[in-house]
Design an enzyme around this catalytic site. Structure first.
Site, PDB file in Angstrom:
ATOM      1  N   CYS A   1      12.164  45.394  74.686  1.00 31.77           N
ATOM      2  CA  CYS A   1      11.122  46.398  74.902  1.00 31.77           C
ATOM      3  C   CYS A   1      11.044  46.684  76.394  1.00 31.77           C
ATOM      4  O   CYS A   1      11.537  45.906  77.207  1.00 31.77           O
ATOM      5  CB  CYS A   1       9.777  45.892  74.394  1.00 31.77           C
ATOM      6  SG  CYS A   1       8.570  47.229  74.171  1.00 31.77           S
TER       7      CYS A   1
ATOM      8  N   CYS B   1       6.046  51.331  76.363  1.00 32.80           N
ATOM      9  CA  CYS B   1       7.270  50.786  75.777  1.00 32.80           C
ATOM     10  C   CYS B   1       8.452  51.749  75.878  1.00 32.80           C
ATOM     11  O   CYS B   1       9.536  51.457  75.359  1.00 32.80           O
ATOM     12  CB  CYS B   1       7.014  50.404  74.324  1.00 32.80           C
ATOM     13  SG  CYS B   1       5.644  49.241  74.129  1.00 32.80           S
TER      14      CYS B   1
ATOM     15  N   LYS C   1       5.093  47.739  62.897  1.00 32.69           N
ATOM     16  CA  LYS C   1       4.270  47.196  63.974  1.00 32.69           C
ATOM     17  C   LYS C   1       3.091  48.125  64.194  1.00 32.69           C
ATOM     18  O   LYS C   1       3.257  49.311  64.480  1.00 32.69           O
ATOM     19  CB  LYS C   1       5.106  47.074  65.247  1.00 32.69           C
ATOM     20  CG  LYS C   1       4.288  46.593  66.444  1.00 32.69           C
ATOM     21  CD  LYS C   1       5.165  46.322  67.645  1.00 32.69           C
ATOM     22  CE  LYS C   1       4.307  45.924  68.833  1.00 32.69           C
ATOM     23  NZ  LYS C   1       5.118  45.613  70.022  1.00 32.69           N
TER      24      LYS C   1
ATOM     25  N   ARG D   1      -1.078  40.679  76.179  1.00 30.19           N
ATOM     26  CA  ARG D   1      -0.885  41.576  77.325  1.00 30.19           C
ATOM     27  C   ARG D   1      -1.256  40.897  78.630  1.00 30.19           C
ATOM     28  O   ARG D   1      -0.726  41.240  79.675  1.00 30.19           O
ATOM     29  CB  ARG D   1      -1.645  42.884  77.084  1.00 30.19           C
ATOM     30  CG  ARG D   1      -0.975  43.646  75.937  1.00 30.19           C
ATOM     31  CD  ARG D   1      -1.593  44.969  75.626  1.00 30.19           C
ATOM     32  NE  ARG D   1      -0.956  45.511  74.410  1.00 30.19           N
ATOM     33  CZ  ARG D   1      -1.417  46.518  73.724  1.00 30.19           C
ATOM     34  NH1 ARG D   1      -2.527  47.144  74.119  1.00 30.19           N
ATOM     35  NH2 ARG D   1      -0.783  46.946  72.648  1.00 30.19           N
TER      36      ARG D   1
ATOM     37  N   ARG E   1      -1.138  52.757  72.770  1.00 25.35           N
ATOM     38  CA  ARG E   1       0.167  52.801  72.116  1.00 25.35           C
ATOM     39  C   ARG E   1       0.131  53.504  70.764  1.00 25.35           C
ATOM     40  O   ARG E   1       1.049  53.359  69.954  1.00 25.35           O
ATOM     41  CB  ARG E   1       0.699  51.375  71.927  1.00 25.35           C
ATOM     42  CG  ARG E   1       0.808  50.547  73.189  1.00 25.35           C
ATOM     43  CD  ARG E   1       1.952  49.541  73.078  1.00 25.35           C
ATOM     44  NE  ARG E   1       1.837  48.382  73.940  1.00 25.35           N
ATOM     45  CZ  ARG E   1       2.025  48.379  75.258  1.00 25.35           C
ATOM     46  NH1 ARG E   1       2.303  49.505  75.883  1.00 25.35           N
ATOM     47  NH2 ARG E   1       1.921  47.256  75.950  1.00 25.35           N
TER      48      ARG E   1
ATOM     49  N   GLU F   1       8.997  53.041  57.279  1.00 20.82           N
ATOM     50  CA  GLU F   1       9.509  52.477  58.546  1.00 20.82           C
ATOM     51  C   GLU F   1      10.541  51.383  58.265  1.00 20.82           C
ATOM     52  O   GLU F   1      11.588  51.310  58.898  1.00 20.82           O
ATOM     53  CB  GLU F   1       8.358  51.867  59.366  1.00 20.82           C
ATOM     54  CG  GLU F   1       7.546  52.876  60.159  1.00 20.82           C
ATOM     55  CD  GLU F   1       8.240  53.275  61.454  1.00 20.82           C
ATOM     56  OE1 GLU F   1       9.406  52.887  61.659  1.00 20.82           O
ATOM     57  OE2 GLU F   1       7.613  53.991  62.255  1.00 20.82           O
TER      58      GLU F   1
ATOM     59  N   LYS G   1       3.901  43.145  61.722  1.00 19.00           N
ATOM     60  CA  LYS G   1       3.136  42.611  62.848  1.00 19.00           C
ATOM     61  C   LYS G   1       1.889  43.443  63.073  1.00 19.00           C
ATOM     62  O   LYS G   1       2.009  44.667  63.114  1.00 19.00           O
ATOM     63  CB  LYS G   1       4.021  42.657  64.089  1.00 19.00           C
ATOM     64  CG  LYS G   1       3.338  42.230  65.350  1.00 19.00           C
ATOM     65  CD  LYS G   1       4.255  42.417  66.514  1.00 19.00           C
ATOM     66  CE  LYS G   1       3.455  42.145  67.780  1.00 19.00           C
ATOM     67  NZ  LYS G   1       4.120  42.628  68.945  1.00 19.00           N
TER      68      LYS G   1
ATOM     69  N   TYR H   1       2.678  31.048  68.032  1.00 15.38           N
ATOM     70  CA  TYR H   1       2.419  30.186  69.191  1.00 15.38           C
ATOM     71  C   TYR H   1       2.022  28.786  68.737  1.00 15.38           C
ATOM     72  O   TYR H   1       1.958  27.872  69.549  1.00 15.38           O
ATOM     73  CB  TYR H   1       1.324  30.817  70.067  1.00 15.38           C
ATOM     74  CG  TYR H   1       1.689  32.232  70.459  1.00 15.38           C
ATOM     75  CD1 TYR H   1       2.600  32.470  71.486  1.00 15.38           C
ATOM     76  CD2 TYR H   1       1.170  33.330  69.770  1.00 15.38           C
ATOM     77  CE1 TYR H   1       2.983  33.756  71.813  1.00 15.38           C
ATOM     78  CE2 TYR H   1       1.546  34.622  70.090  1.00 15.38           C
ATOM     79  CZ  TYR H   1       2.450  34.825  71.109  1.00 15.38           C
ATOM     80  OH  TYR H   1       2.843  36.103  71.425  1.00 15.38           O
TER      81      TYR H   1
HETATM   82  C1  PBG Z   1       5.923  44.325  73.314  1.00 16.53           C
HETATM   83  C2  PBG Z   1       5.272  43.355  72.406  1.00 16.53           C
HETATM   84  C3  PBG Z   1       3.897  43.129  72.178  1.00 16.53           C
HETATM   85  C4  PBG Z   1       3.819  42.004  71.349  1.00 16.53           C
HETATM   86  C5  PBG Z   1       5.119  41.607  71.074  1.00 16.53           C
HETATM   87  N1  PBG Z   1       6.005  42.469  71.727  1.00 16.53           N
HETATM   88  C6  PBG Z   1       2.703  43.775  72.732  1.00 16.53           C
HETATM   89  C7  PBG Z   1       2.384  45.171  72.483  1.00 16.53           C
HETATM   90  O1  PBG Z   1       3.009  45.878  71.701  1.00 16.53           O
HETATM   91  O2  PBG Z   1       1.444  45.615  73.127  1.00 16.53           O
HETATM   92  C8  PBG Z   1       2.556  41.346  70.896  1.00 16.53           C
HETATM   93  C9  PBG Z   1       2.657  39.896  70.553  1.00 16.53           C
HETATM   94  C10 PBG Z   1       1.352  39.182  70.481  1.00 16.53           C
HETATM   95  O3  PBG Z   1       0.258  39.757  70.560  1.00 16.53           O
HETATM   96  O4  PBG Z   1       1.411  37.954  70.324  1.00 16.53           O
HETATM   97  N2  PBG Z   1       5.984  45.628  72.894  1.00 16.53           N
END
Ligand code: PBG
Length: 323
Positions: free
Chosen positions: A120, A130, A195, A205, A217, A233, A248, A313
């Site tokens: 990304c 992104c 996503k 972030r 976004r 998608e 996600k 995590y």
């Molecule tokens: C990057 C990305 C994000 C996450 C994973 N890859 C953040 C976003 O899209 O703002 C989020 C992962 C998380 O919240 O643990 N595009």
């Protein structure tokens, strides 16, 4: 059969019986452990909104990977925090970028661990979006080549799997073509296929220093109200060459995980994102919930919904709890 001939409680009487009839399993082998890798050596910078999570320098990330592998976790996913950011996210695809260095170091030192890289631009651009900005908006088609180059640089460093998380249209195909042309037809693509534009990414972030500097976004990530669209998608990403499709966030989108698994029967990943982690941690630290029990229950629910693998995590904590 009906009561009193059928008594469901009969099979719940003790743990051995419960074990025999258990339908869903959860093990360290289902997990992918996210790591934030930044510059320097011997650096551990805790992320205040994610207790137990830190930005790590490459040497520290290697140590973390050793621990993860020893706990039976099969894979890590790397997020890079570059030295400098610019409008094009130039550091994303340089051969000595922080992620590229980390991939090489991990593959050298912990060869049995699978290394996945997040692909990304948001961590690398000064505007935090992104993709590239054209006329004040995130431009789709000019972003594709940059993402493909980023994925290629990760593959060249030795990544086993690349995971585009940008949500540009057509990026899986663009990445697959470049990887195949350059001799990386064995590198797996795990697409962040469905996503959503989610408030649950807040703590990430801070961890990845990727907050958009203007707007949000919603013009590229999905509307939380939609599930039919998620299936479209996913279908597109599969047609373009995705090997694994991701939903996600996970917890507020269990229905989406379920439908994706039902409809496509493809390997499904679910991302138990930062906000899902921090909520449980915060309530646990306050003594409001039994943190370990809730962690196990939530991650099990994601498996039950249909996810084959979970990015979380909690990976080390879960592996320890199950050991
Ligand atoms: C990057 C990305 C994000 C996450 C994973 N890859 C953040 C976003 O899209 O703002 C989020 C992962 C998380 O919240 O643990 N595009």
């Amino acid at each position: 059969m009906q009561f009193p001939d059928y008594r469901p409680r009969r099979l719940r009487k003790n743990e051995k019986l419960r074990q025999l009839v258990r339908e869903t399993t959860l093990s360290a082998g289902n997990l992918i452990y996210p790591l934030f890798v930044g510059p320097g050596t011997n650096v551990i910078r805790p992320v205040s909104s994610m207790p137990g999570v830190a930005q790590l320098s490459v040497d520290r990330a290697v140590l973390e990977c050793r621990e993860a592998a020893a706990l039976g976790i099969p894979a890590v996913i790397l997020f890079g925090i570059p030295e400098t950011k610019d409008a094009l996210g130039s550091e994303a695809s340089i051969s000595d970028g922080v992620v590229q260095q980390a991939v090489r170091a991990i593959k050298d030192n912990v060869p049995n661990l699978l290394v996945v890289t997040d692909v990304c631009l948001c961590e690398y651009t000064d505007h935090g979006h992104c993709g590239l900005i054209k006329n004040g908006a995130v431009d789709n088609d000019s972003t594709l080549e940059l993402l493909a180059q980023e994925a290629l640089s990760h593959a060249q460093a030795g990544a086993d799997m690349v995971a585009p998380s940008d949500m540009m249209d057509g990026r899986v195909g663009a990445i697959r073509r470049v990887l195949d042309n350059e001799g990386f037809d064995q590198v797996v693509i795990m697409a962040y296929a469905a996503k959503y534009a989610s408030g649950f990414y807040g703590p990430f972030r801070e961890a990845a220093e990727s907050t958009p500097q203007f707007g949000d976004r919603r013009s590229y990530q999905m509307d939380p109200a939609n599930t039919d669209e998620a299936l479209r998608e996913v279908e597109l990403d599969i047609q373009e060459g995705a090997d694994i499709v991701m939903v996600k966030p996970a917890l507020a989108y269990l229905d989406v995980i379920y439908r994706v698994k039902e409809q496509f029967g493809y390997p499904v990943a679910a991302y138990n994102v930062s906000g899902e982690y921090s909520m449980i941690k915060a309530a646990g630290i306050n003594g409001w919930i039994d943190e370990e029990r809730i962690m196990l229950e939530v991650l099990l629910s994601i498996r039950r919904a249909g996810a084959d693998m979970i990015l979380t995590y909690f990976a080390k904590q879960l592996a320890r709890a199950l050991a």
